[in-house]
Design an enzyme around this catalytic site. Structure first.
Site, PDB file in Angstrom:
ATOM      1  N   ASP A 171      12.306  -0.386   1.071  1.00  0.00           N
ATOM      2  CA  ASP A 171      11.905   0.387   2.264  1.00  0.00           C
ATOM      3  C   ASP A 171      10.655  -0.261   2.865  1.00  0.00           C
ATOM      4  O   ASP A 171       9.833   0.399   3.470  1.00  0.00           O
ATOM      5  CB  ASP A 171      11.629   1.835   1.826  1.00  0.00           C
ATOM      6  CG  ASP A 171      11.450   2.778   2.991  1.00  0.00           C
ATOM      7  OD1 ASP A 171      11.964   2.492   4.083  1.00  0.00           O
ATOM      8  OD2 ASP A 171      10.789   3.826   2.799  1.00  0.00           O
ATOM      9  N   GLY A 223       5.938   6.577  -3.007  1.00  0.00           N
ATOM     10  CA  GLY A 223       6.819   6.797  -4.156  1.00  0.00           C
ATOM     11  C   GLY A 223       7.947   7.800  -3.977  1.00  0.00           C
ATOM     12  O   GLY A 223       8.554   8.195  -4.964  1.00  0.00           O
ATOM     13  N   ASP A 282       2.830  -8.308  -4.424  1.00  0.00           N
ATOM     14  CA  ASP A 282       3.374  -8.640  -3.106  1.00  0.00           C
ATOM     15  C   ASP A 282       4.793  -9.180  -3.313  1.00  0.00           C
ATOM     16  O   ASP A 282       4.984 -10.156  -4.048  1.00  0.00           O
ATOM     17  CB  ASP A 282       2.459  -9.724  -2.511  1.00  0.00           C
ATOM     18  CG  ASP A 282       2.889 -10.151  -1.122  1.00  0.00           C
ATOM     19  OD1 ASP A 282       4.043  -9.880  -0.739  1.00  0.00           O
ATOM     20  OD2 ASP A 282       2.059 -10.765  -0.425  1.00  0.00           O
ATOM     21  N   TRP A 320      10.946   7.371  -2.701  1.00  0.00           N
ATOM     22  CA  TRP A 320      12.250   6.818  -3.118  1.00  0.00           C
ATOM     23  C   TRP A 320      12.300   6.723  -4.641  1.00  0.00           C
ATOM     24  O   TRP A 320      13.321   7.001  -5.256  1.00  0.00           O
ATOM     25  CB  TRP A 320      12.495   5.437  -2.484  1.00  0.00           C
ATOM     26  CG  TRP A 320      12.953   5.507  -1.059  1.00  0.00           C
ATOM     27  CD1 TRP A 320      12.713   6.513  -0.181  1.00  0.00           C
ATOM     28  CD2 TRP A 320      13.749   4.529  -0.358  1.00  0.00           C
ATOM     29  NE1 TRP A 320      13.297   6.232   1.036  1.00  0.00           N
ATOM     30  CE2 TRP A 320      13.928   5.022   0.950  1.00  0.00           C
ATOM     31  CE3 TRP A 320      14.289   3.301  -0.694  1.00  0.00           C
ATOM     32  CZ2 TRP A 320      14.659   4.309   1.920  1.00  0.00           C
ATOM     33  CZ3 TRP A 320      15.012   2.597   0.263  1.00  0.00           C
ATOM     34  CH2 TRP A 320      15.197   3.103   1.559  1.00  0.00           C
ATOM     35  N   LYS A 374      15.574  -1.485   4.493  1.00  0.00           N
ATOM     36  CA  LYS A 374      15.175  -1.071   5.845  1.00  0.00           C
ATOM     37  C   LYS A 374      15.247  -2.294   6.753  1.00  0.00           C
ATOM     38  O   LYS A 374      14.906  -3.408   6.338  1.00  0.00           O
ATOM     39  CB  LYS A 374      13.736  -0.553   5.805  1.00  0.00           C
ATOM     40  CG  LYS A 374      13.347   0.157   7.100  1.00  0.00           C
ATOM     41  CD  LYS A 374      11.878   0.134   7.389  1.00  0.00           C
ATOM     42  CE  LYS A 374      10.949   0.919   6.538  1.00  0.00           C
ATOM     43  NZ  LYS A 374      10.847   2.343   6.820  1.00  0.00           N
ATOM     44  N   ASP A 403       4.926  -2.372  -5.329  1.00  0.00           N
ATOM     45  CA  ASP A 403       4.253  -2.223  -4.033  1.00  0.00           C
ATOM     46  C   ASP A 403       2.912  -2.934  -4.081  1.00  0.00           C
ATOM     47  O   ASP A 403       2.356  -3.167  -5.156  1.00  0.00           O
ATOM     48  CB  ASP A 403       4.049  -0.743  -3.666  1.00  0.00           C
ATOM     49  CG  ASP A 403       3.879  -0.553  -2.158  1.00  0.00           C
ATOM     50  OD1 ASP A 403       4.824  -0.103  -1.488  1.00  0.00           O
ATOM     51  OD2 ASP A 403       2.782  -0.894  -1.629  1.00  0.00           O
TER      52      ASP A 403
HETATM   53  N1  SAM Z   1       9.822   4.068   0.163  1.00  0.00           N
HETATM   54  C1  SAM Z   1       8.454   4.530   0.140  1.00  0.00           C
HETATM   55  C2  SAM Z   1       8.470   5.993  -0.197  1.00  0.00           C
HETATM   56  O1  SAM Z   1       9.525   6.588  -0.158  1.00  0.00           O
HETATM   57  O2  SAM Z   1       7.410   6.524  -0.544  1.00  0.00           O
HETATM   58  C3  SAM Z   1       7.764   4.291   1.465  1.00  0.00           C
HETATM   59  C4  SAM Z   1       7.522   2.835   1.729  1.00  0.00           C
HETATM   60  S1  SAM Z   1       6.397   2.566   3.029  1.00  0.00           S
HETATM   61  C5  SAM Z   1       7.362   2.938   4.434  1.00  0.00           C
HETATM   62  C6  SAM Z   1       6.281   0.834   3.126  1.00  0.00           C
HETATM   63  C7  SAM Z   1       5.574   0.219   1.937  1.00  0.00           C
HETATM   64  O3  SAM Z   1       5.767  -1.200   2.028  1.00  0.00           O
HETATM   65  C8  SAM Z   1       4.069   0.417   1.921  1.00  0.00           C
HETATM   66  O4  SAM Z   1       3.700   1.167   0.786  1.00  0.00           O
HETATM   67  C9  SAM Z   1       3.496  -1.013   1.843  1.00  0.00           C
HETATM   68  O5  SAM Z   1       2.401  -1.130   0.953  1.00  0.00           O
HETATM   69  C10 SAM Z   1       4.701  -1.768   1.310  1.00  0.00           C
HETATM   70  N2  SAM Z   1       4.660  -3.212   1.563  1.00  0.00           N
HETATM   71  C11 SAM Z   1       4.510  -3.839   2.765  1.00  0.00           C
HETATM   72  N3  SAM Z   1       4.491  -5.186   2.586  1.00  0.00           N
HETATM   73  C12 SAM Z   1       4.642  -5.394   1.243  1.00  0.00           C
HETATM   74  C13 SAM Z   1       4.692  -6.580   0.440  1.00  0.00           C
HETATM   75  N4  SAM Z   1       4.597  -7.784   0.981  1.00  0.00           N
HETATM   76  N5  SAM Z   1       4.847  -6.441  -0.902  1.00  0.00           N
HETATM   77  C14 SAM Z   1       4.923  -5.205  -1.464  1.00  0.00           C
HETATM   78  N6  SAM Z   1       4.885  -4.057  -0.747  1.00  0.00           N
HETATM   79  C15 SAM Z   1       4.741  -4.148   0.588  1.00  0.00           C
END
Ligand code: SAM
Length: 321
Positions: A126, A53, A101, A55, A166, A85
């Site tokens: 991200d 969280g 998802d 961002w 990203k 997320d």
């Molecule tokens: N931007 C976030 C922050 O600042 O805290 C960090 C994000 S983290 C690098 C990547 C996130 O992508 C993870 O929490 C993961 O659960 C989520 N993620 C990966 N595949 C996903 C999907 N198909 N649907 C939703 N979230 C997904």
């Protein structure tokens, strides 16, 4: 790696805790904003792949909290921030959470519902899969997340809006650039100072959303495929010709963030407190249900079984002796 040692090796990890961010990623979004002014005039935002969280915290601090302090805002006018997320996250002031998802159409529908017919000014993503270290595989899975994000963009972003995502730089980066250019006249790949040089991560900053005339979001995949196909359509700005010779596309690539500021690849000395000791801060908000939670539970259970087995052995030993 111990916390103090991580504090020393990763200045942004340390700074995140000092400034109350849940993750060091907050600095990436802040540094992108320093360069591209992405929050200007923004009232509605979607934060895709938002957990834990940081961002969303940036969005809340930049958009929602100032509106709360401003008496001119009535409740209904306040900025709308919707965060999605797979993982749940602890609440953040002014952020609506959707657990789901982003590759699933139903998640997109829930997001759209929150906008109640209005469009978003900004979509950020991200998203990252669990990185395997196999670059081709990681890049492929990452590209699927970008496509899912782009699908949501084509449904919720207003014309003129911005999309930040990203990306993993690799052999298909030019293809991705051309695909994004179909929808955004300005696309820049940016590398914030807080993103390590050793990481293939970068961010696509896409400005001024403008889908092709007559575009129907249902045709998104067909349109994107035409960009990469050998008989790429001549009515598109980017056909397969971008690969070759004079038509080769040069992707604008920009380092952003204060270039005299902290370097994420350097170690910085720790500042001792008055008594000469160093105290490492705890993380601001540990993830409430991280994907590795089950693994930790199993590990804990197996070590307590092992401990129980040791006690049994001791008891047996005692009984025997
Ligand atoms: N931007 C976030 C922050 O600042 O805290 C960090 C994000 S983290 C690098 C990547 C996130 O992508 C993870 O929490 C993961 O659960 C989520 N993620 C990966 N595949 C996903 C999907 N198909 N649907 C939703 N979230 C997904």
């Amino acid at each position: 790696m111990g916390k103090a040692s991580k504090d020393k090796r990763d200045i942004y990890y340390r700074k995140a805790k000092e400034e109350g961010w849940r993750a060091r990623s907050a600095f990436k979004l802040l540094q992108i904003d320093d360069e591209f002014n992405i929050f200007e005039g923004v009232k509605r935002v979607v934060d895709l792949c938002a957990a834990p969280g940081s961002w969303s915290q940036v969005l809340s601090r930049k958009l929602y909290i100032p509106s709360k302090l401003n008496p001119e805002y009535r409740n209904g006018d306040r900025p709308l921030i919707v965060a999605i997320d797979l993982q749940p996250m602890a609440p953040i002031d002014g952020v609506i959470q959707v657990q789901g998802d982003i590759t699933n159409a139903r998640t997109a529908e829930v997001v759209i519902k929150h906008f109640d017919g209005c469009k978003a000014d900004l979509v950020v993503c991200d998203g990252a899969p669990d990185v395997t270290g196999l670059h081709d595989m990681d890049e492929f899975v990452q590209s699927q997340l970008i496509l899912a994000a782009l699908t949501i963009v084509t449904h919720v972003l207003r014309v003129g809006g911005k999309f930040i995502s990203k990306i993993f730089r690799g052999k298909d980066t030019s293809l991705l650039y051309c695909q994004l250019k179909l929808f955004f006249p300005r696309v820049t790949f940016a590398k914030p100072r807080s993103s390590r040089n050793s990481s293939i991560e970068a961010f696509a900053v896409c400005e001024d959303y403008c889908p092709p005339e007559g575009f129907n979001p249902k045709d998104l995949y067909r349109l994107l495929e035409r960009v990469g196909s050998p008989c790429g359509s001549s009515d598109l700005d980017c056909s397969s010709a971008w690969l070759e010779g004079a038509n080769k596309v040069y992707i604008p690539f920009l380092a952003c963030g204060d270039l005299n500021g902290y370097d994420s690849d350097r170690s910085y000395p720790l500042t001792a407190s008055a008594d000469g000791s160093y105290r490492s801060l705890d993380p601001v908000q540990p993830p409430i249900a991280p994907p590795y939670k089950r693994a930790l539970e199993l590990k804990k259970a197996s070590s307590s079984h092992a401990a129980a087995a040791l006690v049994d052995i001791d008891v047996d030993t005692l009984t025997l002796s």
